[in-house]
Write an enzyme that holds these catalytic residues in place. Structure first.
Site, PDB file in Angstrom:
ATOM      1  N   ASP A  71       0.874  -1.173   0.000  1.00 35.60           N
ATOM      2  CA  ASP A  71       0.000   0.000   0.000  1.00 35.60           C
ATOM      3  C   ASP A  71       0.912   1.225   0.000  1.00 35.60           C
ATOM      4  O   ASP A  71       1.523   1.553   1.017  1.00 35.60           O
ATOM      5  CB  ASP A  71      -0.895  -0.017   1.243  1.00 35.60           C
ATOM      6  CG  ASP A  71      -1.820   1.189   1.328  1.00 35.60           C
ATOM      7  OD1 ASP A  71      -1.681   2.122   0.519  1.00 35.60           O
ATOM      8  OD2 ASP A  71      -2.681   1.200   2.235  1.00 35.60           O
ATOM      9  N   SER A 151      -0.541  12.841 -14.893  1.00 36.43           N
ATOM     10  CA  SER A 151      -1.703  12.841 -15.776  1.00 36.43           C
ATOM     11  C   SER A 151      -1.755  14.187 -16.478  1.00 36.43           C
ATOM     12  O   SER A 151      -1.226  15.182 -15.978  1.00 36.43           O
ATOM     13  CB  SER A 151      -2.985  12.632 -14.959  1.00 36.43           C
ATOM     14  OG  SER A 151      -4.137  12.922 -15.718  1.00 36.43           O
ATOM     15  N   TYR A 164      -8.174  15.274  -7.639  1.00 34.82           N
ATOM     16  CA  TYR A 164      -7.329  14.489  -8.541  1.00 34.82           C
ATOM     17  C   TYR A 164      -6.328  15.386  -9.257  1.00 34.82           C
ATOM     18  O   TYR A 164      -5.133  15.067  -9.347  1.00 34.82           O
ATOM     19  CB  TYR A 164      -8.212  13.760  -9.556  1.00 34.82           C
ATOM     20  CG  TYR A 164      -7.454  12.848 -10.488  1.00 34.82           C
ATOM     21  CD1 TYR A 164      -7.043  11.589 -10.072  1.00 34.82           C
ATOM     22  CD2 TYR A 164      -7.166  13.243 -11.800  1.00 34.82           C
ATOM     23  CE1 TYR A 164      -6.351  10.741 -10.936  1.00 34.82           C
ATOM     24  CE2 TYR A 164      -6.477  12.397 -12.662  1.00 34.82           C
ATOM     25  CZ  TYR A 164      -6.073  11.155 -12.226  1.00 34.82           C
ATOM     26  OH  TYR A 164      -5.385  10.327 -13.074  1.00 34.82           O
ATOM     27  N   LYS A 168      -2.087  15.172  -9.047  1.00 33.32           N
ATOM     28  CA  LYS A 168      -1.271  14.932 -10.231  1.00 33.32           C
ATOM     29  C   LYS A 168      -0.369  16.127 -10.557  1.00 33.32           C
ATOM     30  O   LYS A 168       0.741  15.958 -11.074  1.00 33.32           O
ATOM     31  CB  LYS A 168      -2.159  14.577 -11.421  1.00 33.32           C
ATOM     32  CG  LYS A 168      -2.872  13.229 -11.262  1.00 33.32           C
ATOM     33  CD  LYS A 168      -1.884  12.094 -11.042  1.00 33.32           C
ATOM     34  CE  LYS A 168      -2.551  10.740 -11.007  1.00 33.32           C
ATOM     35  NZ  LYS A 168      -1.587   9.613 -10.846  1.00 33.32           N
TER      36      LYS A 168
END
Length: 277
Positions: A71, A151, A164, A168
């Site tokens: 993890d 991304s 998100y 990124k």
């Protein structure tokens, strides 16, 4: 000082590699492409079954691989991964690919602080942990390589993807900084910034029900590339010493727009959102 042989000019070949999120998607594609380049690969994933399946696929190619459950949001588990990988491969790690990540969508005021913590711990802290535990080893070795999977969201700033996007963008900034800082230590860094790539990120993420089916459909049917092609291109660009991998035409277009006229781009984004929402 190089403690283990001499620097490999193309770090993706004959590598001793660790890939996180290797149980599926881009991570699996990275692991398989590395195997084709005669690498030994440690496949790390929170889903041990997925990692073990990737190992089986690598062994079918005649390469050596190991599966470890990890993890990446947990620093101690990543520290253990770095130690176990070296022990299993009987060689210092020469390449780490920090790929593990999750998706999170929704309007800013609909995203809970728990959601923020969850996505930040995996997408950003997971990459920080990977760099933290492997960079000192590379500096001691005298060479090494890092691929961080970010991304196009790191610069497109699309609405309803706030958390998100932030994670990124952090990965991209970290990668840019490390590229500048680690060059003199013969450590190469590349950051991958794709748009849509067919993976399980929607299924494994937290996407509002009103978007999840549409997002998954777009991911599987309108992606302009494949995870295999993205992995191959990224490794080639790492070997060439390039910082950025922006694989698709739409990602390149967004990059150009944001870089050349950031204010105009953001205003256009806001106008488009208000018109089509």
């Amino acid at each position: 000082m190089m403690l283990f042989g001499r620097k490999n000019k193309k770090p993706s070949f004959n590598a001793y590699a660790v890939v996180t999120g290797a149980g599926s998607g881009i991570g699996r594609s990275f692991a398989l492409e590395l195997a084709k380049r005669k690498a030994t690969v440690v496949c790390a994933d929170i889903n041990l079954t997925g990692a073990e399946e990737t190992v089986r696929l690598i062994e079918q190619l005649g390469a050596k691989a190991f599966a470890i459950q990890c993890d990446v949001s947990q620093a101690e588990q990543v520290k253990s991964l770095a130690e176990q990988a070296e022990h299993l491969m009987q060689h210092p790690v020469t390449l780490v690919i920090n790929n593990a990540g999750v998706g999170l969508g929704g309007k800013f005021d609909e995203i809970s602080l728990d959601d923020w913590q969850w996505v930040t711990n995996i997408n950003l802290w997971g990459v920080i942990h990977g760099c933290h535990y492997f960079v000192p080893k590379f500096k001691q070795l005298g060479y090494g390589a890092i691929i961080n999977v970010a991304s196009a969201a790191s610069y497109t700033a699309a609405p309803e993807m706030t958390a998100y996007n932030v994670t990124k963008a952090g990965v991209r900034a970290l990668s840019e900084t490390l590229y500048a800082e680690l060059g003199k230590f013969n450590v190469k860094v590349n950051v991958l910034c794709p748009t849509l790539v067919p993976t399980n990120i929607i299924k494994n993420g937290r996407i509002p029900g009103r978007y999840s089916k549409l997002a998954d459909h777009a991911l599987m049917n309108f992606a302009l590339t494949t995870s295999d092609a993205v992995a191959r291109l990224t490794l080639n660009r790492l070997d060439a010493g390039e910082l950025y991998t922006i694989p698709q035409l739409d990602a390149k277009l967004f990059w150009l727009m944001k870089r050349t006229s950031p204010v105009l781009y953001t205003k256009f984004l806001g106008l488009s959102y208000s018109l089509f929402k």
